[in-house]
Motif scaffolding. Structure first.
Motif, mmCIF file in Angstrom:
data_model
loop_
_atom_site.group_PDB
_atom_site.id
_atom_site.type_symbol
_atom_site.label_atom_id
_atom_site.label_comp_id
_atom_site.label_asym_id
_atom_site.label_seq_id
_atom_site.Cartn_x
_atom_site.Cartn_y
_atom_site.Cartn_z
ATOM 1 N N CYS A 21 11.877 50.369 -11.114
ATOM 2 C CA CYS A 21 10.862 49.516 -11.754
ATOM 3 C C CYS A 21 11.185 48.038 -11.538
ATOM 4 C CB CYS A 21 10.806 49.841 -13.243
ATOM 5 S SG CYS A 21 9.716 48.742 -14.190
ATOM 6 N N ILE A 22 10.171 47.279 -11.124
ATOM 7 C CA ILE A 22 10.368 45.837 -10.890
ATOM 8 C C ILE A 22 9.800 44.992 -12.026
ATOM 9 C CG2 ILE A 22 10.496 46.056 -8.371
ATOM 10 C CD1 ILE A 22 7.530 45.069 -8.303
ATOM 11 N N GLY A 23 9.363 45.656 -13.102
ATOM 12 C CA GLY A 23 8.930 44.929 -14.296
ATOM 13 C C GLY A 23 7.633 44.156 -14.150
ATOM 14 N N CYS A 24 6.721 44.682 -13.345
ATOM 15 C CA CYS A 24 5.462 43.956 -13.115
ATOM 16 C C CYS A 24 4.500 44.060 -14.303
ATOM 17 C CB CYS A 24 4.787 44.465 -11.849
ATOM 18 S SG CYS A 24 4.086 46.120 -12.024
ATOM 19 N N GLU A 25 4.728 45.035 -15.173
ATOM 20 C CA GLU A 25 3.933 45.265 -16.398
ATOM 21 C C GLU A 25 2.534 45.821 -16.147
ATOM 22 O OE1 GLU A 25 4.470 42.760 -19.932
ATOM 23 O OE2 GLU A 25 5.519 41.336 -18.631
ATOM 24 N N PRO A 79 -1.390 51.046 -22.471
ATOM 25 C CA PRO A 79 -0.435 50.642 -23.520
ATOM 26 C C PRO A 79 -0.107 51.733 -24.542
ATOM 27 C CG PRO A 79 -2.598 49.623 -23.852
ATOM 28 C CD PRO A 79 -2.654 50.321 -22.523
ATOM 29 N N ASP A 80 -0.878 52.828 -24.544
ATOM 30 C CA ASP A 80 -0.555 53.939 -25.450
ATOM 31 C C ASP A 80 0.636 54.760 -24.949
ATOM 32 O OD1 ASP A 80 -2.597 53.252 -27.086
ATOM 33 O OD2 ASP A 80 -3.966 54.829 -26.417
ATOM 34 N N VAL A 81 0.962 54.611 -23.687
ATOM 35 C CA VAL A 81 2.001 55.459 -23.073
ATOM 36 C C VAL A 81 3.193 54.645 -22.582
ATOM 37 C CG1 VAL A 81 2.480 57.098 -21.193
ATOM 38 C CG2 VAL A 81 0.317 57.233 -22.443
ATOM 39 N N PHE A 82 2.931 53.408 -22.151
ATOM 40 C CA PHE A 82 4.005 52.574 -21.590
ATOM 41 C C PHE A 82 4.198 51.312 -22.420
ATOM 42 C CE2 PHE A 82 1.884 54.667 -17.916
ATOM 43 C CZ PHE A 82 2.923 55.495 -17.540
ATOM 44 N N ALA A 83 5.439 50.858 -22.483
ATOM 45 C CA ALA A 83 5.750 49.589 -23.141
ATOM 46 C C ALA A 83 6.735 48.830 -22.263
ATOM 47 C CB ALA A 83 6.333 49.838 -24.524
ATOM 48 N N LYS A 142 12.001 45.769 -17.687
ATOM 49 C CA LYS A 142 11.505 47.022 -17.122
ATOM 50 C C LYS A 142 10.593 47.716 -18.118
ATOM 51 C CE LYS A 142 15.587 47.746 -14.257
ATOM 52 N NZ LYS A 142 15.022 47.704 -12.902
ATOM 53 N N ALA A 143 9.674 48.502 -17.594
ATOM 54 C CA ALA A 143 8.801 49.293 -18.463
ATOM 55 C C ALA A 143 9.517 50.578 -18.870
ATOM 56 C CB ALA A 143 7.510 49.615 -17.731
ATOM 57 N N TYR A 144 9.076 51.172 -19.980
ATOM 58 C CA TYR A 144 9.579 52.479 -20.391
ATOM 59 C C TYR A 144 8.438 53.276 -21.008
ATOM 60 C CZ TYR A 144 9.909 50.345 -25.070
ATOM 61 O OH TYR A 144 9.636 49.702 -26.260
ATOM 62 N N VAL A 145 8.665 54.561 -21.162
ATOM 63 C CA VAL A 145 7.633 55.453 -21.673
ATOM 64 C C VAL A 145 7.781 55.598 -23.177
ATOM 65 C CG1 VAL A 145 6.730 57.814 -21.572
ATOM 66 C CG2 VAL A 145 7.511 56.681 -19.480
ATOM 67 N N THR A 146 6.699 55.367 -23.904
ATOM 68 C CA THR A 146 6.732 55.534 -25.356
ATOM 69 C C THR A 146 6.177 56.886 -25.779
ATOM 70 O OG1 THR A 146 4.574 54.466 -25.538
ATOM 71 C CG2 THR A 146 6.526 53.061 -25.830
#
Ligand code: SF4
Length: 64
Positions: free
Chosen positions: A11-15, A22-26, A33-37
């Motif tokens: 992940c390169i943190g592009c968002e 936004p319900d699944v990733f934060a 870096k993004a992560y899965v919520t």
């Protein structure tokens, strides 16, 4: 059962995924870096869109 995961090494943190789904990733600002919520949110249409939009293809669907 399927779950969605992010390979944080790649992940390169592009968002992009966070914006699309936004319900699944934060976003972890500390790691940049993004992560899965919500791994069970795999069936949401925006997950598919995020997979298609991730510039480094690091969003994965896994059979668990
Ligand atoms: S779209 Fe891909 S590279 Fe961008 S933040 Fe999400 S997982 Fe990371």
């Amino acid at each position: 059962m399927k779950q969605v995961k992010i390979d944080q090494e790649e992940c390169i943190g592009c968002e992009t995924c966070v914006e699309i789904c936004p319900d699944v990733f934060a976003f972890d600002a500390g790691l940049n870096k993004a992560y899965v919520t919500n791994p069970e949110g795999v069936e949401q249409k925006c997950v598919e869109e995020s997979i298609g939009s991730c510039p480094v293809s690091c969003i994965i669907i896994e059979e668990v």
